[in-house]
Motif scaffolding. Structure first.
Motif, PDB file in Angstrom:
ATOM      1  N   TYR A 170       0.737  -0.994  -0.311  1.00 17.09           N
ATOM      2  CA  TYR A 170       0.118  -0.227   0.144  1.00 17.09           C
ATOM      3  C   TYR A 170       0.688   1.156  -0.011  1.00 17.09           C
ATOM      4  N   PHE A 171       2.066   1.413   0.913  1.00 15.03           N
ATOM      5  CA  PHE A 171       2.885   1.963   0.491  1.00 15.03           C
ATOM      6  C   PHE A 171       3.809   2.102   0.143  1.00 15.03           C
ATOM      7  N   THR A 172       5.057   2.982  -0.660  1.00 15.68           N
ATOM      8  CA  THR A 172       6.509   2.751  -1.242  1.00 15.68           C
ATOM      9  C   THR A 172       7.528   2.313   0.005  1.00 15.68           C
ATOM     10  N   GLU A 173       8.396   1.850  -0.375  1.00 14.89           N
ATOM     11  CA  GLU A 173       9.138   1.612   0.691  1.00 14.89           C
ATOM     12  C   GLU A 173       9.452   2.980   1.725  1.00 14.89           C
ATOM     13  N   GLU A 174       9.237   4.558   0.273  1.00  7.63           N
ATOM     14  CA  GLU A 174      10.517   5.446   0.922  1.00  7.63           C
ATOM     15  C   GLU A 174       8.951   5.576   2.004  1.00  7.63           C
ATOM     16  N   GLN A 175       7.473   5.697   1.417  1.00  5.70           N
ATOM     17  CA  GLN A 175       6.566   6.197   2.506  1.00  5.70           C
ATOM     18  C   GLN A 175       6.345   5.111   3.442  1.00  5.70           C
ATOM     19  N   GLY A 176       6.694   4.198   3.687  1.00  2.74           N
ATOM     20  CA  GLY A 176       6.330   3.287   4.792  1.00  2.74           C
ATOM     21  C   GLY A 176       7.512   3.838   5.866  1.00  2.74           C
ATOM     22  N   ARG A 177       9.158   4.250   5.415  1.00  2.00           N
ATOM     23  CA  ARG A 177       9.962   4.811   6.067  1.00  2.00           C
ATOM     24  C   ARG A 177       9.433   6.433   6.286  1.00  2.00           C
ATOM     25  N   GLU A 178       8.874   7.183   5.927  1.00  2.00           N
ATOM     26  CA  GLU A 178       8.538   8.333   5.830  1.00  2.00           C
ATOM     27  C   GLU A 178       7.116   7.975   7.416  1.00  2.00           C
ATOM     28  N   ASN A 204       0.065   1.343  10.485  1.00  2.00           N
ATOM     29  CA  ASN A 204       0.957   0.278   9.655  1.00  2.00           C
ATOM     30  C   ASN A 204       0.795  -1.003  10.496  1.00  2.00           C
ATOM     31  N   ASN A 205       1.503  -1.885  10.143  1.00  2.00           N
ATOM     32  CA  ASN A 205       1.584  -3.009  10.667  1.00  2.00           C
ATOM     33  C   ASN A 205       3.338  -2.572  11.202  1.00  2.00           C
ATOM     34  N   VAL A 206       3.460  -1.653  11.177  1.00  2.00           N
ATOM     35  CA  VAL A 206       4.944  -1.979  12.267  1.00  2.00           C
ATOM     36  C   VAL A 206       4.228  -1.723  13.915  1.00  2.00           C
ATOM     37  N   GLU A 207       3.326   0.017  13.724  1.00  2.00           N
ATOM     38  CA  GLU A 207       2.798   0.090  14.596  1.00  2.00           C
ATOM     39  C   GLU A 207       2.173  -1.503  15.680  1.00  2.00           C
ATOM     40  N   ILE A 208       1.543  -1.710  14.471  1.00  2.00           N
ATOM     41  CA  ILE A 208       0.424  -3.038  15.124  1.00  2.00           C
ATOM     42  C   ILE A 208       1.731  -3.922  16.277  1.00  2.00           C
ATOM     43  N   ALA A 209       2.585  -4.355  15.661  1.00  2.00           N
ATOM     44  CA  ALA A 209       3.196  -5.451  16.122  1.00  2.00           C
ATOM     45  C   ALA A 209       4.101  -4.512  17.667  1.00  2.00           C
ATOM     46  N   ALA A 210       3.961  -3.076  17.526  1.00  2.00           N
ATOM     47  CA  ALA A 210       4.684  -2.665  18.271  1.00  2.00           C
ATOM     48  C   ALA A 210       3.935  -2.147  19.812  1.00  2.00           C
ATOM     49  N   LEU A 211       2.681  -2.667  19.164  1.00  2.00           N
ATOM     50  CA  LEU A 211       1.599  -2.889  20.315  1.00  2.00           C
ATOM     51  C   LEU A 211       2.034  -3.939  21.748  1.00  2.00           C
ATOM     52  N   ALA A 212       3.005  -4.922  20.904  1.00  2.00           N
ATOM     53  CA  ALA A 212       3.318  -5.882  22.065  1.00  2.00           C
ATOM     54  C   ALA A 212       4.559  -5.847  23.200  1.00  2.00           C
ATOM     55  N   THR A 260      14.383  -4.411   7.856  1.00  2.00           N
ATOM     56  CA  THR A 260      14.363  -3.971   8.489  1.00  2.00           C
ATOM     57  C   THR A 260      14.788  -4.064   9.781  1.00  2.00           C
ATOM     58  N   PRO A 261      16.184  -4.083  10.275  1.00  2.00           N
ATOM     59  CA  PRO A 261      17.034  -3.271  10.784  1.00  2.00           C
ATOM     60  C   PRO A 261      17.288  -2.295  10.496  1.00  2.00           C
ATOM     61  N   GLU A 262      17.164  -1.722   9.255  1.00  2.00           N
ATOM     62  CA  GLU A 262      17.341  -0.035   8.913  1.00  2.00           C
ATOM     63  C   GLU A 262      16.118   0.723   9.887  1.00  2.00           C
ATOM     64  N   VAL A 263      14.811   0.272   9.299  1.00  2.00           N
ATOM     65  CA  VAL A 263      13.819   1.044   9.584  1.00  2.00           C
ATOM     66  C   VAL A 263      12.367   0.366  10.006  1.00  2.00           C
TER      67      VAL A 263
END
Length: 383
Positions: A30-38, A257-265, A283-286
């Motif tokens: 749904y995002f580009t890689e850069e949009q995900g990073r931003e 996005n799924n990173v924020e959802i995973a961070a709910l742990a 993953t290591p950088e973003v």
């Protein structure tokens, strides 16, 4: 004429509603890689209060997007358990139980043969894959059996529409809602087993099973340890309706996005396992630094780990399982030495891969219960 106008107006409003919901679905890349990073840079928080305010908003939209503000009544029927097999250090049973009246979760329960005062409990949702599907795949059977040999009671169950769970198609519109209900009821089932320690409960799965892993950990704090594999991505939201087919990521001006959802742990123990051949390549950088910042707000960065396998692809292969076994042993007090050879390598050879027929739940001797709701329309109506 007036009646025709009313009918057409109603049809227009229905189409507008459906179109509006479709616009709010975040599917695939749904995002580009850069949009995900931003996006992650924009949503970085600097206080525990700010994160917990944001976390409450994220959980609220997950529940509202699934139309799962409350769980359906829990059935009182007893689980169906049969065909116990004793293997090398573990046993396997075929299991079915109702998650809703007429909806059956189907899977296999792996237990250690060695008796213990208490047992860690591990849920093992599986990802999408070629035949043999899901819980019958070699990588799935090996991880469940090896975790059982380490001392845990492990439950693996079918995605809807796969294995024995053939009451509806996998890609029916509310697959995400039903699979989430099934995950929560699977946790209920695991905790109902005598001897399972509620303080040592974990979940781990890959791909679509990784989505189930971080969603369950986000919504249910009974999960104490989570290991989402090859799925936590800043720009990829899940390619199947069972992951992103309902508006859990977006509503009007709201977006996650799924990173924020995973961070709910956070701050519970979690390890991110990623590779260079799919949407977890950054993953290591973003993704990992964003989640690490959340854990730092609790002073618990020691509870978060990451293993990145740059030369590997999208699976739950041996090296990914090795990282998962060590993390589970550390946080669930499992016996890693029981599956380690003299050279210190994980030895999965005692984990025998069985056929689908040997692991099936419903067959001629054990037919599907008569109250099972069959077909997409009937299941959708129930949901």
């Amino acid at each position: 004429m007036k009646a025709i106008v009313l009918v057409l107006s109603g049809l227009f409003l229905f189409q507008l509603h459906c179109f509006g919901q479709a616009v709010e679905l975040c599917q695939g890349a749904y995002f580009t890689e850069e949009q995900g990073r931003e996006f992650l840079e924009k949503h970085k928080v600097t206080s525990k209060l700010a994160w917990e305010t944001r976390a409450a908003q994220i959980r609220k939209q997950i529940r509202e997007g699934m139309d799962l503000q409350t769980l359906p009544p829990k059935p009182t029927s007893k689980p169906i358990v049969h065909s116990r097999k004793e293997m090398d250090g573990y046993s396997i049973e075929s299991v079915a139980f109702e998650s809703m009246p007429g909806i059956y979760v189907t899977g296999n329960l792996y237990r250690p043969l060695k008796k213990q005062k208490s047992y860690a409990g591990i849920l093992a949702p599986h990802g999408h894959g070629e035949n043999p599907h899901g819980r019958f795949r070699e990588q799935t059977q090996k991880r469940c059996a090896t975790l059982a040999r380490m001392g845990a009671i492990v439950f693996v169950w079918d995605m809807i529409g796969q294995g024995d769970a053939r009451q509806c198609e996998h890609k029916m519109p509310k697959a995400l809602k039903l699979q989430t209900i099934n995950s929560i009821r699977s946790l209920d089932y695991l905790l109902s087993i005598p001897g399972v320690d509620p303080d040592r409960i974990a979940v781990t799965g890959e791909s679509g099973g990784g989505t189930q892993t971080f969603l369950l950990a986000a919504l249910d704090d009974r999960v104490k340890v989570s290991v989402p594999v090859v799925m936590v991505s800043a720009y990829f939201f899940g390619g199947c309706v069972c992951e992103s087919g309902l508006p859990i990521h977006k509503k009007g001006d709201y977006q996650t996005n799924n990173v924020e959802i995973a961070a709910l742990a956070a701050p519970r123990p979690m390890i991110l396992i990623s590779d260079g051949g799919d949407w977890t390549k950054n993953t290591p950088e973003v993704e990992y630094p964003f989640i690490k910042n959340i854990y730092s707000l609790y002073g618990k960065t020691n509870q978060l780990e990451a293993v990145h396998l740059a030369d590997e692809k999208h699976d739950f292969g041996p090296s990914k399982r090795k990282a998962m076994y060590a993390f589970m042993a550390k946080h669930l007090r499992l016996d890693l030495k029981s599956v380690t050879d003299a050279q210190g390598n994980i030895d999965e050879t005692p984990a025998k891969v069985l056929s689908q027929k040997e692991l099936e739940v419903f067959n001629e001797a054990n037919p599907r219960p008569a109250n099972a709701v069959m077909g997409d329309d009937a299941v959708m109506k129930l949901l």
